[in-house]
Design a protein around this motif. Sequence first.
Motif, PDB file in Angstrom:
ATOM      1  N   UNK A  21      30.078   0.747  -3.224  1.00 40.75           N
ATOM      2  CA  UNK A  21      28.511   0.985  -3.026  1.00 40.75           C
ATOM      3  C   UNK A  21      27.963  -0.332  -2.833  1.00 40.75           C
ATOM      4  N   UNK A  22      26.804  -0.459  -2.151  1.00 38.55           N
ATOM      5  CA  UNK A  22      25.897  -1.543  -1.950  1.00 38.55           C
ATOM      6  C   UNK A  22      25.727  -2.314  -3.232  1.00 38.55           C
ATOM      7  N   UNK A  23      25.795  -3.576  -3.468  1.00 41.30           N
ATOM      8  CA  UNK A  23      25.622  -4.058  -4.752  1.00 41.30           C
ATOM      9  C   UNK A  23      24.101  -3.766  -5.368  1.00 41.30           C
ATOM     10  N   UNK A  24      23.067  -3.777  -4.521  1.00 37.77           N
ATOM     11  CA  UNK A  24      21.756  -3.631  -5.003  1.00 37.77           C
ATOM     12  C   UNK A  24      20.892  -3.141  -4.009  1.00 37.77           C
ATOM     13  N   UNK A  25      20.094  -2.269  -4.314  1.00 35.91           N
ATOM     14  CA  UNK A  25      19.241  -1.655  -3.045  1.00 35.91           C
ATOM     15  C   UNK A  25      18.006  -0.955  -3.559  1.00 35.91           C
ATOM     16  N   UNK A  26      16.880  -0.782  -2.902  1.00 35.06           N
ATOM     17  CA  UNK A  26      15.905   0.147  -3.224  1.00 35.06           C
ATOM     18  C   UNK A  26      16.118   1.125  -2.142  1.00 35.06           C
ATOM     19  N   UNK A  27      16.440   2.322  -2.486  1.00 33.72           N
ATOM     20  CA  UNK A  27      16.547   3.394  -1.458  1.00 33.72           C
ATOM     21  C   UNK A  27      15.357   4.189  -1.423  1.00 33.72           C
ATOM     22  N   UNK A  28      14.980   4.275  -0.115  1.00 29.24           N
ATOM     23  CA  UNK A  28      13.477   4.930   0.227  1.00 29.24           C
ATOM     24  C   UNK A  28      13.812   6.225   0.860  1.00 29.24           C
ATOM     25  N   UNK A  29      13.191   7.551   0.256  1.00 33.84           N
ATOM     26  CA  UNK A  29      13.872   8.765   0.951  1.00 33.84           C
ATOM     27  C   UNK A  29      12.397   9.127   1.864  1.00 33.84           C
ATOM     28  N   UNK A  30      12.628   8.841   3.063  1.00 32.73           N
ATOM     29  CA  UNK A  30      11.570   9.134   3.903  1.00 32.73           C
ATOM     30  C   UNK A  30      11.300  10.905   3.970  1.00 32.73           C
ATOM     31  N   UNK A  31      12.220  11.730   3.675  1.00 30.60           N
ATOM     32  CA  UNK A  31      11.858  13.115   3.506  1.00 30.60           C
ATOM     33  C   UNK A  31      10.861  13.415   2.259  1.00 30.60           C
ATOM     34  N   UNK A  32      11.005  12.309   1.334  1.00 30.77           N
ATOM     35  CA  UNK A  32      10.147  12.613   0.277  1.00 30.77           C
ATOM     36  C   UNK A  32       8.411  12.219   0.658  1.00 30.77           C
ATOM     37  N   UNK A  33       8.678  11.110   1.381  1.00 28.91           N
ATOM     38  CA  UNK A  33       7.295  10.561   1.782  1.00 28.91           C
ATOM     39  C   UNK A  33       6.548  11.780   2.671  1.00 28.91           C
ATOM     40  N   UNK A  34       7.394  12.148   3.519  1.00 26.47           N
ATOM     41  CA  UNK A  34       7.052  13.293   4.377  1.00 26.47           C
ATOM     42  C   UNK A  34       6.380  14.572   3.550  1.00 26.47           C
ATOM     43  N   UNK A  68       6.687   7.484   9.154  1.00 23.90           N
ATOM     44  CA  UNK A  68       7.000   9.072   8.441  1.00 23.90           C
ATOM     45  C   UNK A  68       5.631   9.613   8.062  1.00 23.90           C
ATOM     46  N   UNK A  69       4.617   8.978   7.557  1.00 24.77           N
ATOM     47  CA  UNK A  69       3.601   9.407   7.180  1.00 24.77           C
ATOM     48  C   UNK A  69       2.781  10.094   8.280  1.00 24.77           C
ATOM     49  N   UNK A  70       2.649   9.154   9.632  1.00 26.28           N
ATOM     50  CA  UNK A  70       1.992   9.941  10.738  1.00 26.28           C
ATOM     51  C   UNK A  70       2.733  11.125  11.315  1.00 26.28           C
ATOM     52  N   UNK A  71       4.013  11.055  11.204  1.00 27.06           N
ATOM     53  CA  UNK A  71       4.744  12.325  11.714  1.00 27.06           C
ATOM     54  C   UNK A  71       4.646  13.336  10.748  1.00 27.06           C
ATOM     55  N   UNK A  72       4.172  13.026   9.753  1.00 25.51           N
ATOM     56  CA  UNK A  72       4.051  14.053   8.804  1.00 25.51           C
ATOM     57  C   UNK A  72       2.531  14.733   8.567  1.00 25.51           C
ATOM     58  N   UNK A 396      16.937   9.587   5.656  1.00 26.28           N
ATOM     59  CA  UNK A 396      16.417  10.534   6.519  1.00 26.28           C
ATOM     60  C   UNK A 396      15.464   9.900   7.466  1.00 26.28           C
ATOM     61  N   UNK A 397      15.844   8.904   8.098  1.00 27.08           N
ATOM     62  CA  UNK A 397      15.055   8.364   9.342  1.00 27.08           C
ATOM     63  C   UNK A 397      14.871   9.279  10.449  1.00 27.08           C
ATOM     64  N   UNK A 398      13.941   9.440  11.055  1.00 28.06           N
ATOM     65  CA  UNK A 398      13.661  10.192  12.116  1.00 28.06           C
ATOM     66  C   UNK A 398      12.985   9.381  13.399  1.00 28.06           C
ATOM     67  N   UNK A 399      13.210   9.720  14.633  1.00 28.89           N
ATOM     68  CA  UNK A 399      12.676   8.973  15.416  1.00 28.89           C
ATOM     69  C   UNK A 399      11.190   9.282  15.462  1.00 28.89           C
ATOM     70  N   UNK A 400      10.543   8.079  15.972  1.00 26.45           N
ATOM     71  CA  UNK A 400       9.050   8.179  15.856  1.00 26.45           C
ATOM     72  C   UNK A 400       8.463   8.348  17.118  1.00 26.45           C
ATOM     73  N   UNK A 401       7.384   9.064  17.216  1.00 29.97           N
ATOM     74  CA  UNK A 401       7.038   9.817  18.520  1.00 29.97           C
ATOM     75  C   UNK A 401       6.289   8.394  19.357  1.00 29.97           C
ATOM     76  N   UNK A 402       5.652   7.462  18.292  1.00 34.24           N
ATOM     77  CA  UNK A 402       5.035   6.496  18.816  1.00 34.24           C
ATOM     78  C   UNK A 402       5.656   5.395  19.385  1.00 34.24           C
ATOM     79  N   UNK A 403       7.157   5.672  19.351  1.00 32.89           N
ATOM     80  CA  UNK A 403       7.807   4.488  19.581  1.00 32.89           C
ATOM     81  C   UNK A 403       7.899   4.060  21.172  1.00 32.89           C
ATOM     82  N   UNK A 404       7.834   2.763  21.517  1.00 33.57           N
ATOM     83  CA  UNK A 404       8.045   2.647  22.944  1.00 33.57           C
ATOM     84  C   UNK A 404       9.354   2.838  23.343  1.00 33.57           C
TER      85      UNK A 404
END
Length: 406
Positions: A21-34, A68-72, A396-404
């Motif tokens: 596994x990766x040696x160290x990381x802060x894992x952010x679940x974007x589904x939780x943010x949504x 993620x927040x804008x998408x949700x 759980x990254x998702x494409x962002x509608x605002x992406x150019x």
Amino acid sequence: MTYQAATGGLLPDSAATPVRAEERSAVIDLDAIRHNVRHLAAVASPAKVMAVVKADAYGHGAVHVARAALGAGASWLGVAHISEALALRAAGIEAPLLAWLHTPDSNFAAAVAAGIDIGCSGWELGRIVAAAREQERPARIHLKVDTGLGRNGATLDAWDSLVGEAMEHQDQGLLRVVGIFSHLAVADEPERPETDEQLAAFRQILAIAQDAGVDPEVRHLANTPATLSRPDTHFDLVRVGLGLYGLSPFEGQSPAELGLRPAMTVRTVVSHCKDVPAGQGVSYGLNYRTDGVSTLGLIPLGYADGVPRIATGGPVRVEGVNYPVVGRIAMDQMVIDLGPRNVTAGGPSILGAEAVLFGDGADGGPTADDWARAAGTNNYEIVTRISPRVPRRYLNEEPFAGDERP
Ligand SMILES: *Cc1c(COP(=O)(O)O)cnc(C)c1O
């Protein structure tokens, strides 16, 4: 929380053959943010949600969280500094965006040029107007009043003249008063009376502004605790930070009890494991010594990674057991004592096993609140201070509608 005692016997065989596994990381679940955004939006409705993503989204990553927040369902973003707002614009994010903490050296012209809303307590007004003239574009401002916190914001005495001056500039087409806002001091302690006093003062200044002809799009007062506990503070918009990240602002109330899911997990892998004799001193100062024959596990995270140096006793979960950190937390590392019953005697060890400092707390796992208690601070500080040396990873990254798109 109470730490589970080490389970008896040798650790399971699987510990000897850890998954790479990766040696160290802060894992952010974007589904939780949504999830948290949707929940807070439902609580706040019909008021809209401003997702507060200052300080790199409390350590979670401002661009990822903003998307993620804008998408949700969040419709606004909020940050402290104009420079933070400019970074979001540079990432292609075009949502309404407010920055509220300035100095005379802040780049108001860049804010006006980028269509960033500017919080204004009074002294900024002349500079904002100069920036609007320079950019030949009206500034968008939110007038801030101090209803009791004693930080930013116009005093109640200065409010009349600030509103008057702002309206003169608005009549000249140099700015638009988009919002009026204030910030609460004790909303995390719902039994205290001062929130009522701040709310009454806020209503009073809104009435004065209305009499002066101000017609703001958004009046906003509530932070996360007020959003969750005081519907009468919601007005048109709530500014939520902590709740977005799934953490509870209330002592004695868990995120789950509030319908929230913690988004950040900080984890690493055990970097050394060895049997030691009774009386083995641990880490600088030798403030801890083993009671008897024991096994020590080395956790390769320290205060350079944002673990508070003072937080000895904070829990680290390995193989389903929460062990308190013993001895001093150093710059790069800290130690857990697995106790006499896990002595490896050359057998399987926890070397390479995953070690979780905090996460969503499921199955009795450690939480940011546990580390806050160990460090004598709050959960805001625990997540925000995780340093850039700990890579952020996103689930759980998702494409962002605002992406150019090219
Ligand atoms: C940080 C901040 C917030 C968000 O507060 P939370 O308690 O994290 O929801 C809201 N408004 C202002 C002015 C802030 O500085």
